[in-house]
Design a protein around this motif. Structure first.
Motif, short mmCIF file in Angstrom:
data_model
loop_
_atom_site.label_atom_id
_atom_site.label_comp_id
_atom_site.label_asym_id
_atom_site.label_seq_id
_atom_site.Cartn_x
_atom_site.Cartn_y
_atom_site.Cartn_z
N GLY A 221 36.04 38.14 46.42
CA GLY A 221 35.02 37.10 46.33
C GLY A 221 34.03 37.14 47.48
N GLY A 222 33.79 38.33 48.02
CA GLY A 222 32.83 38.48 49.10
C GLY A 222 33.37 38.15 50.48
N ARG A 223 34.66 37.84 50.60
CA ARG A 223 35.25 37.49 51.90
C ARG A 223 36.38 38.46 52.22
N HIS B 162 46.59 49.77 44.19
CA HIS B 162 46.22 49.71 42.77
C HIS B 162 46.33 48.28 42.25
N PHE B 163 47.42 47.60 42.56
CA PHE B 163 47.61 46.22 42.11
C PHE B 163 46.44 45.34 42.54
N PHE B 164 46.09 45.39 43.82
CA PHE B 164 45.02 44.51 44.31
C PHE B 164 43.63 44.94 43.84
N THR B 165 43.51 46.15 43.36
CA THR B 165 42.24 46.61 42.79
C THR B 165 42.04 46.06 41.38
N VAL B 166 43.12 45.93 40.60
CA VAL B 166 42.98 45.59 39.17
C VAL B 166 43.49 44.20 38.78
N TYR B 167 44.22 43.49 39.64
CA TYR B 167 44.91 42.29 39.18
C TYR B 167 43.99 41.15 38.74
N LYS B 168 42.72 41.19 39.08
CA LYS B 168 41.78 40.15 38.64
C LYS B 168 40.73 40.67 37.65
N THR B 169 40.86 41.90 37.24
CA THR B 169 39.86 42.53 36.37
C THR B 169 39.62 41.73 35.09
N LEU B 170 40.67 41.32 34.40
CA LEU B 170 40.51 40.59 33.14
C LEU B 170 40.03 39.15 33.34
N GLU B 171 39.93 38.73 34.58
CA GLU B 171 39.35 37.42 34.90
C GLU B 171 37.87 37.56 35.27
N ASN B 172 37.35 38.79 35.13
CA ASN B 172 35.97 39.10 35.50
C ASN B 172 35.68 38.80 36.97
N LYS B 173 36.66 39.09 37.81
CA LYS B 173 36.51 38.94 39.26
C LYS B 173 36.75 40.31 39.88
N ASP B 174 35.96 40.61 40.90
CA ASP B 174 36.09 41.90 41.56
C ASP B 174 36.79 41.76 42.90
N THR B 175 37.64 42.71 43.18
CA THR B 175 38.23 42.87 44.51
C THR B 175 38.00 44.31 44.93
N VAL B 176 37.86 44.50 46.22
CA VAL B 176 37.65 45.84 46.76
C VAL B 176 38.70 46.08 47.83
N VAL B 177 39.52 47.09 47.61
CA VAL B 177 40.50 47.47 48.62
C VAL B 177 39.86 48.55 49.47
#
Length: 193
Positions: free
Chosen positions: A99-101, A135-150
Motif C-alpha cells: 500500500g505504498g508503505r 512468493h506468499f507476500f508477492t501474491v497473497y493480496k492479488t485477488l483483492e486487487n492490492k499490490d505488494t512488492v517484495v
C-alpha cells in the motif's frame, strides 16, 4: 490489558524478544491486532489459495512504518496458536512495500525449538524457505486487487536495526497512541463516531 502496550520493556530488545502470534502457520485466516482493545480480530479469509508459510505475529512495544506493531514471521517446526507468546531471536528480514508503505517482516526463530535454534542467519536455512515466503507476500493480496512488492531480504544485523528503530518509534509515539485509543474508546462508549 493490551498485549501491544502492556509488556515489560526489558523483554523486547533487538537481540531477543517475545513475539505475539496472530496467525498459525498453514492458515488462510488473517487475524490482526485490534489496537484499541488488544484482542485479535478477524480481518479476512485470504482470497487466494495460499496459506501463511510460517507462524505470523508482531513484536510488542514497537511501531512500524505502516502504523502497526512490527511484523514477525516465526520459523518453527510446529504450528503455534494465536495469542501465544514466543521468545525468539531474529535471523533476518524480508523488506517489502504494501500500500505504498514499508512493511518489513522480521524473520525469527524460537529459542526453544531444537529443530531451528542452531540457525543464526537466513543464509543458513534452505533457500526454498525464503523463496516460499517471498512468493506468499508477492501474491497473497492479488485477488483483492492490492499490490505488494517484495524488495529483498536482509541480514540479522539489518533486522536488529529495524527492531531498534521500531522500539524507538514506539517510545516516541506511545503517548499519542494511548491518548488516541482512549478518545476512541470514550467515543465508542458514548456512541459517537
Amino acid at each position: 490489558m493490551n498485549i501491544w502496550h502492556d509488556f515489560s520493556p526489558e523483554k523486547i530488545t533487538p537481540e531477543s524478544f517475545y513475539a505475539v502470534i496472530e496467525i498459525t502457520k498453514g492458515s488462510k485466516i488473517k487475524y490482526e491486532l485490534d489496537k484499541s482493545t488488544g484482542f485479535l480480530k478477524l480481518d479476512r479469509i485470504l482470497h487466494t489459495s495460499t496459506h501463511y508459510p510460517a507462524n505470523y505475529g508482531f513484536i510488542p512495544l514497537t511501531y512500524a512504518d505502516d502504523d502497526d506493531p512490527l511484523d514477525v514471521l516465526v520459523i518453527c517446526s510446529e504450528e503455534i496458536a494465536p495469542l501465544t507468546l514466543v521468545q525468539v531471536y531474529p535471523i533476518g528480514v524480508i523488506k517489502m512495500v504494501d500500500g505504498g508503505r514499508f512493511d518489513e517482516k522480521i524473520i525469527a526463530v524460537p529459542f526453544t525449538d531444537s529443530y531451528y535454534n542452531t540457525y543464526q542467519s537466513m543464509d543458513e536455512l534452505p533457500k526454498h524457505v525464503f523463496d516460499e515466503m517471498k512468493h506468499f507476500f508477492t501474491v497473497y493480496k492479488t485477488l483483492e486487487n492490492k499490490d505488494t512488492v517484495v524488495d529483498e531480504t536482509g541480514t540479522r544485523e539489518e533486522a536488529m536495526d529495524i527492531i531498534r528503530h521500531s522500539i524507538e518509534q514506539y517510545r516516541m509515539n506511545h503517548y499519542n497512541l494511548v491518548n488516541n485509543i482512549k478518545i476512541t474508546r470514550e467515543n465508542e462508549i458514548n456512541g459517537e463516531q
